[in-house]
Design an enzyme around this catalytic site. Structure first.
Site, mmCIF file in Angstrom:
data_model
loop_
_atom_site.group_PDB
_atom_site.id
_atom_site.type_symbol
_atom_site.label_atom_id
_atom_site.label_comp_id
_atom_site.label_asym_id
_atom_site.label_seq_id
_atom_site.Cartn_x
_atom_site.Cartn_y
_atom_site.Cartn_z
ATOM 1 N N ASP A 67 -21.359 -25.280 47.371
ATOM 2 C CA ASP A 67 -22.843 -26.005 47.651
ATOM 3 C C ASP A 67 -22.920 -27.261 48.573
ATOM 4 O OD1 ASP A 67 -21.038 -27.730 45.869
ATOM 5 O OD2 ASP A 67 -22.728 -27.596 44.204
ATOM 6 N N ASN A 136 -24.534 -31.159 32.386
ATOM 7 C CA ASN A 136 -25.624 -30.393 31.809
ATOM 8 C C ASN A 136 -25.477 -28.908 31.901
ATOM 9 O OD1 ASN A 136 -25.965 -29.937 34.593
ATOM 10 N ND2 ASN A 136 -27.871 -30.795 34.672
ATOM 11 N N HIS A 138 -24.614 -27.370 34.510
ATOM 12 C CA HIS A 138 -24.740 -26.549 35.982
ATOM 13 C C HIS A 138 -23.347 -26.113 36.476
ATOM 14 C CE1 HIS A 138 -24.639 -30.432 38.426
ATOM 15 N NE2 HIS A 138 -23.423 -30.117 38.461
ATOM 16 N N GLU A 143 -29.022 -25.193 38.277
ATOM 17 C CA GLU A 143 -29.368 -26.096 37.244
ATOM 18 C C GLU A 143 -29.926 -25.492 36.300
ATOM 19 O OE1 GLU A 143 -28.563 -29.356 37.699
ATOM 20 O OE2 GLU A 143 -29.558 -30.244 39.257
#
Ligand code: GLP
Length: 243
Positions: A67, A136, A138, A143
Site C-alpha cells: 500500500d 482493527n 485491516h 479497512e
C-alpha cells in the site's frame, strides 16, 4: 493456518527473515509482497544484516508493496516508498525498477492501481506475501467495512489507521493523508504463500478473532482463513487470546 509461536518480537523477526532467506536461496528470482508499519522493521533490519554478510542475495528478487498514501511521494518521510528505501531497498540493493511501490503522486490514482495490478501479473504473481496486521483487523489498507474490494484500489482511511500512522506526520493524525491505495484482499489471497507477522498484546483479541471467528468484511484479516498456505508468526503476547 500454521501458527509459529515465538518468545519475543526479535524471534518473530528472525524467523520471518529466515523464511525470506530460504525462499531466495531456493528461488533467487522470487517475487515478494512486502508490508510497512512498525512490526516488520526488525525483520528488515535482520535481512539487511544478512545481505551485508553475504547470507542472502536480493539481486534478482522483485517486490511489490502492499500500500501507499495518496498525495505524497518519496521525498516525504511518511511515504511508504521512503520507508522501504530506508529500511530495506537501499540496504540490500533492490532498485527502483524491481522494488514496486504504488506511486502516491500519480495524477490518476485509479489508473495507478490498475497499472500496479497488471505489473504483479506481468511479474508472474507473488510467491511470498508478508503481512502486518492493523489493530482493527485491516490488512494493507483494507479497512473493516460492509464490503471489500478484491483488487488494488483507492481507499479512504479510517481514523484509527490515521492515528496509527501519525508518528511520521508530526504526531498529528489530521496530517496523515486521508486516502491511500492498497492491494485488495483478492490480490493478497492470490499470492502462493502468505506470512502474517503480529507482535504485542494490543493485537491479541484481533489475532484470536481472525483465526477462530467468522470470515467477515468487518475483519479483513479473517479472509486469510480462505488461503491454503498461511503461516502466522507471532509472539506470546499477540497469541495470548487464541483458544
Ligand atoms: C499500517 C499499514 C499496514 C500495516 C499495519 C500495522 O497502517 N498500512 O500495512 O501492516 O498498519 O502496522 P504496525 O505494524 O505498525 O502495527
Amino acid at each position: 493456518m500454521i501458527i509459529s509461536l515465538c518468545d519475543s518480537p526479535q524471534d518473530v523477526a528472525d524467523l520471518a527473515a529466515q523464511r525470506v532467506a530460504d525462499l531466495l536461496h531456493d528461488t533467487p528470482r522470487a517475487v515478494l509482497g512486502l508490508p510497512t508499519g512498525r512490526t516488520p522493521i526488525r525483520m528488515y533490519e535482520e535481512l539487511a544484516t544478512r545481505a551485508s554478510d553475504g547470507e542472502v542475495d536480493f539481486s534478482q528478487a522483485t517486490s511489490f508493496n502492499l500500500d501507499e498514501f495518496v498525495g505524497i511521494g518519496v521525498s516525504h518521510p511518511g511515504s511508504y516508498r521512503a520507508y522501504m528505501k530506508g529500511h530495506l531497498f537501499d540496504r540490500v540493493g533492490i532498485t527502483e525498477a524491481r522494488g514496486h511501490v504504488l506511486d502516491g503522486l500519480a495524477a490518476d490514482p485509479d489508473a495507478e492501481c490498475a497499472r500496479f495490478e497488471e505489473a504483479i501479473e506481468a511479474a508472474g504473481g507473488i510467491d511470498l506475501m508478508i503481512l502486518g496486521l492493523g489493530a482493527n483487523g485491516h490488512i494493507g489498507f483494507n479497512e473493516p467495512d460492509a464490503t471489500l474490494q478484491a483488487r488494488t484500489h483507492r481507499v479512504t482511511l479510517l481514523e484509527p489507521s490515521r492515528k496509527a500512522n501519525a508518528e511520521f506526520f508530526d504526531g498529528d493524525p489530521s496530517r496523515v493523508p486521508a486516502e491511500a491505495m492498497t492491494m485488495g484482499m483478492g490480490t493478497i489471497l492470490k499470492a502462493r504463500r502468505i506470512l502474517l507477522l503480529v507482535t504485542g498484546s494490543s493485537k491479541a483479541a484481533t489475532v484470536a478473532a481472525l483465526i477462530t471467528g467468522p470470515v467477515t468484511t468487518q475483519l479483513p484479516a479473517s479472509f486469510l482463513q480462505l488461503h491454503a498456505d498461511v503461516e502466522l508468526i507471532c509472539d506470546t503476547e499477540a497469541a495470548a487470546q487464541i483458544r
